[in-house]
Motif scaffolding. Structure first.
Motif, PDB file in Angstrom:
ATOM      1  N   SER A 221       0.862  -1.178   0.000  1.00 14.10           N
ATOM      2  CA  SER A 221       0.000   0.000   0.000  1.00 14.10           C
ATOM      3  C   SER A 221       0.896   1.225   0.000  1.00 14.10           C
ATOM      4  O   SER A 221       1.573   1.506   0.988  1.00 14.10           O
ATOM      5  CB  SER A 221      -0.906   0.006   1.240  1.00 14.10           C
ATOM      6  N   THR A 222       0.895   1.939  -1.115  1.00 11.11           N
ATOM      7  CA  THR A 222       1.771   3.102  -1.250  1.00 11.11           C
ATOM      8  C   THR A 222       1.005   4.407  -1.422  1.00 11.11           C
ATOM      9  O   THR A 222       1.607   5.468  -1.440  1.00 11.11           O
ATOM     10  CB  THR A 222       2.717   2.918  -2.454  1.00 11.11           C
ATOM     11  N   ASN A 223      -0.309   4.327  -1.540  1.00 12.64           N
ATOM     12  CA  ASN A 223      -1.100   5.551  -1.685  1.00 12.64           C
ATOM     13  C   ASN A 223      -1.116   6.335  -0.378  1.00 12.64           C
ATOM     14  O   ASN A 223      -0.969   5.753   0.704  1.00 12.64           O
ATOM     15  CB  ASN A 223      -2.531   5.202  -2.114  1.00 12.64           C
TER      16      ASN A 223
ATOM     17  N   GLU B 127      -4.649  -0.723  -6.256  1.00 15.80           N
ATOM     18  CA  GLU B 127      -3.583   0.122  -5.715  1.00 15.80           C
ATOM     19  C   GLU B 127      -3.103   1.134  -6.743  1.00 15.80           C
ATOM     20  O   GLU B 127      -2.764   2.275  -6.406  1.00 15.80           O
ATOM     21  CB  GLU B 127      -2.419  -0.760  -5.239  1.00 15.80           C
ATOM     22  N   GLU B 128      -3.111   0.759  -8.005  1.00 16.30           N
ATOM     23  CA  GLU B 128      -2.678   1.666  -9.075  1.00 16.30           C
ATOM     24  C   GLU B 128      -3.719   2.748  -9.366  1.00 16.30           C
ATOM     25  O   GLU B 128      -3.364   3.897  -9.631  1.00 16.30           O
ATOM     26  CB  GLU B 128      -2.426   0.866 -10.361  1.00 16.30           C
TER      27      GLU B 128
ATOM     28  N   GLU C  38      -6.659   3.691  -7.438  1.00 14.69           N
ATOM     29  CA  GLU C  38      -7.206   4.509  -6.362  1.00 14.69           C
ATOM     30  C   GLU C  38      -6.181   5.536  -5.904  1.00 14.69           C
ATOM     31  O   GLU C  38      -4.971   5.393  -6.141  1.00 14.69           O
ATOM     32  CB  GLU C  38      -7.662   3.636  -5.198  1.00 14.69           C
ATOM     33  N   SER C  39      -6.652   6.563  -5.215  1.00 14.53           N
ATOM     34  CA  SER C  39      -5.783   7.687  -4.844  1.00 14.53           C
ATOM     35  C   SER C  39      -5.567   7.811  -3.343  1.00 14.53           C
ATOM     36  O   SER C  39      -4.994   8.786  -2.882  1.00 14.53           O
ATOM     37  CB  SER C  39      -6.393   8.996  -5.376  1.00 14.53           C
TER      38      SER C  39
ATOM     39  N   ASN D   7      -5.064   5.561   0.663  1.00 13.80           N
ATOM     40  CA  ASN D   7      -4.882   4.340   1.430  1.00 13.80           C
ATOM     41  C   ASN D   7      -6.186   4.035   2.160  1.00 13.80           C
ATOM     42  O   ASN D   7      -6.665   4.847   2.943  1.00 13.80           O
ATOM     43  CB  ASN D   7      -3.738   4.546   2.432  1.00 13.80           C
TER      44      ASN D   7
END
Length: 416
Positions: free
Chosen positions: A86-88, A335-336, A338-339, A341
Motif C-alpha cells: 500500500s503506497t497511496n 492500488e494503481e 485509487e488515490s 490508502n
C-alpha cells in the motif's frame, strides 16, 4: 460471567448518549454493536457494548480468547497475507490489527440488559449530557472527471483480461474543530439504521459504521459469508419502489457481478472447509434498507477440524465484494487506480466469543476519525465490469454516501 440484571426498558437515544459517554470517559477502547432488529439471513449484530483498557498484541489476537474481544482488521492487512503493498497516501495512521479484551460487557438478552458491572443510576435519567457536532468541512479527494478517467482505465484492464470485476473506491476527507463521534453515530444510525451498525473506539480514533454487509460469521463448525453486489435506489412511492426492486432482482448485469463475487467467496471458504461442504443457501436475495435495495447472496460451509481463527481470516480476507476478481491481481490494479490508502475502510469489524465463534461486518458506509488531529475520512465504491456505465456507477457512489453526507452536513450534498 457473573452479571447484574436490569429490567428491560427501550434503549432510547438519550440513554445511549449517557451510557456511551460514560464508557467513553472510562475506557480507552470500546465497541457498541446494534442490529436494529433487522430480519437478516443468519441474524444481524447483537445489541451489546464491550469496553476495555488493554489492546492486544498481534500474537494474542490469534489465540483462543478467555473473554470476549472486539476489533478491526484493516484492509491493509492484505499485505501480510499476500505479496502486496500500500503506497497511496493515508489520511492518518491506523493499525492493521486493532483488538481489545473486554473488561466491561453489556448485552441485551431476552428483553433484559445484562452487565458485568453495575451501571450508574444517572445513566437512566432523562437529561442526557449531549454535545452536538459542529458541521464538518469535507470534500472529495478526486473530482468527477478524474473518477470517469479512472473508470475508463479500469474497463481497459478488463478488456485486456487483467480483471473481470473491480471494486473502485473514492474517498472524502473532512476537518473539524470539534466532533462528537457518539452524536455522529446516533445521527447516522437514525438516518440509516443497519444490521451491522457499530461504534468503535481505540484511544482517539473512532469508527462510526452503518454497514449493511456481513463479511464472515462462525458458529461452531459452520462458516457463513454474505457478499453484497447489486444496488437499487428506494423511492417513497410504493409503485416506483417495487419497480426498482424488481428491476434489481431481474438485472442480468447485477446478477453477473454478484455471481462472480459469490464464486470467489466459495473458493475462499473451500480453503478451510470440508470437501463438498461449501453451499449457496441463497443466491441473489433482495433485501430492503432505508435508502437502497441490495442483492445479497449467502455462502456456507463446514470447517475442517482444528482450523484456527487466523487460518480462516487469512483464507478469506479481504472480502471479495471490496476487491473483485481475480482477487490478488485485482488488488494490485486497485492500488494503481485509487488515490488513497483505504486503512480501516473496506476492512472488517467484529466480536470474538470466548468459545471461538465470531461475527465480522464489512466496514462500508462508515466514518473514520482521529480526534487528536481533527480529521476524518470516509470511502465509497462500486463494482466496475465491462458492462458498467460510468455515470451510473458514480451516482451509485453518491447514493451510498448520502446518509453520511447528511450526518456531517445536515443536508444533501453534491460534489462538483
Amino acid at each position: 460471567m457473573e452479571s447484574a440484571r436490569y429490567s428491560y426498558r427501550p434503549l432510547t437515544d438519550h440513554w445511549k448518549i449517557n451510557l456511551l459517554q460514560w464508557i467513553d470517559q472510562s475506557y480507552s477502547h470500546f465497541c457498541w454493536t446494534d442490529g436494529n432488529n433487522y430480519k437478516y439471513p443468519q441474524g444481524s449484530f447483537q445489541t451489546q457494548l464491550l469496553a476495555g483498557n488493554r489492546e492486544l498484541g498481534e500474537e494474542e489476537i490469534w489465540k483462543t480468547p478467555n473473554s470476549k474481544r472486539a476489533g478491526i482488521i484493516s484492509y491493509d492487512f492484505k499485505n501480510q497475507i499476500e505479496k502486496l503493498k500500500s503506497t497511496n497516501p493515508e489520511f492518518f495512521s491506523l493499525p492493521d490489527l486493532c483488538f481489545f479484551e473486554a473488561e466491561f460487557e453489556l448485552v441485551l438478552v431476552e428483553g433484559q440488559f445484562r452487565s458485568s458491572q453495575p451501571i450508574p443510576d444517572w445513566i437512566w435519567g432523562n437529561n442526557p449530557n449531549r454535545i452536538s457536532n459542529n458541521l464538518v468541512s469535507f470534500s472529495p479527494q478526486i473530482d468527477k472527471a478524474t473518477y470517469l478517467d479512472r473508470f475508463a482505465e479500469i474497463q481497459q484492464e478488463i478488456i485486456e483480461g487483467n480483471t473481470y470485476e473491480l471494486n473502485f473506491c473514492q474517498a472524502f476527507e473532512g476537518v473539524f474543530e470539534e466532533f462528537n463521534p457518539i452524536d455522529a453515530y446516533l445521527e447516522l444510525n437514525r438516518i440509516s439504521p443497519m444490521p451491522f451498525s457499530a461504534l468503535f473506539k481505540a484511544n482517539k480514533k473512532y469508527l462510526i459504521s452503518a454497514s449493511p454487509e456481513r463479511f464472515i460469521k462462525k458458529t461452531g463448525s459452520q462458516l457463513i459469508a454474505q457478499p453484497i453486489k447489486g444496488t437499487a435506489k428506494r423511492n417513497p412511492d410504493p409503485t416506483i419502489d417495487q419497480h426498482n426492486r424488481e428491476r434489481l432482482k431481474n438485472s442480468e448485469k447485477e446478477k453477473a457481478e454478484n455471481l462472480m463475487i459469490t464464486d470467489l467467496m466459495r473458493n475462499d471458504l473451500s480453503k478451510v472447509s470440508k470437501t463438498a461442504s461449501v453451499k449457496v443457501p441463497e443466491l441473489f436475495g433482495i433485501y430492503a434498507f432505508p435508502k437502497v435495495f441490495q442483492m445479497i447472496s449467502t455462502v456456507s460451509s463446514e470447517l475442517k477440524p482444528d482450523i484456527s481463527f487466523e487460518e480462516i481470516i487469512k483464507a478469506t480476507f479481504p472480502m471479495g465484494s471490496m476487491t473483485g476478481a481475480p482477487k490478488i491481481k485485482t488488488m494490485e490494479i486497485i492500488e494503481e487506480k485509487e488515490s488513497f490508502n483505504r486503512g480501516w475502510f473496506s476492512g472488517a469489524l467484529g466480536i470474538i466469543e470466548p468459545n471461538g465463534d465470531f461475527d465480522f461486518s464489512v466496514i462500508i458506509r462508515s466514518i473514520i476519525c482521529d480526534l487528536s488531529i481533527k480529521k476524518l475520512y470516509f470511502g465509497v465504491g462500486s463494482a466496475i465490469t465491462i458492462d458498467a456505465d460510468a455515470e451510473s456507477e458514480y451516482e451509485e457512489c453518491l447514493l451510498k454516501a448520502e446518509a453520511i453526507f447528511k450526518t456531517l452536513r445536515g443536508e444533501n450534498y453534491t460534489p462538483n
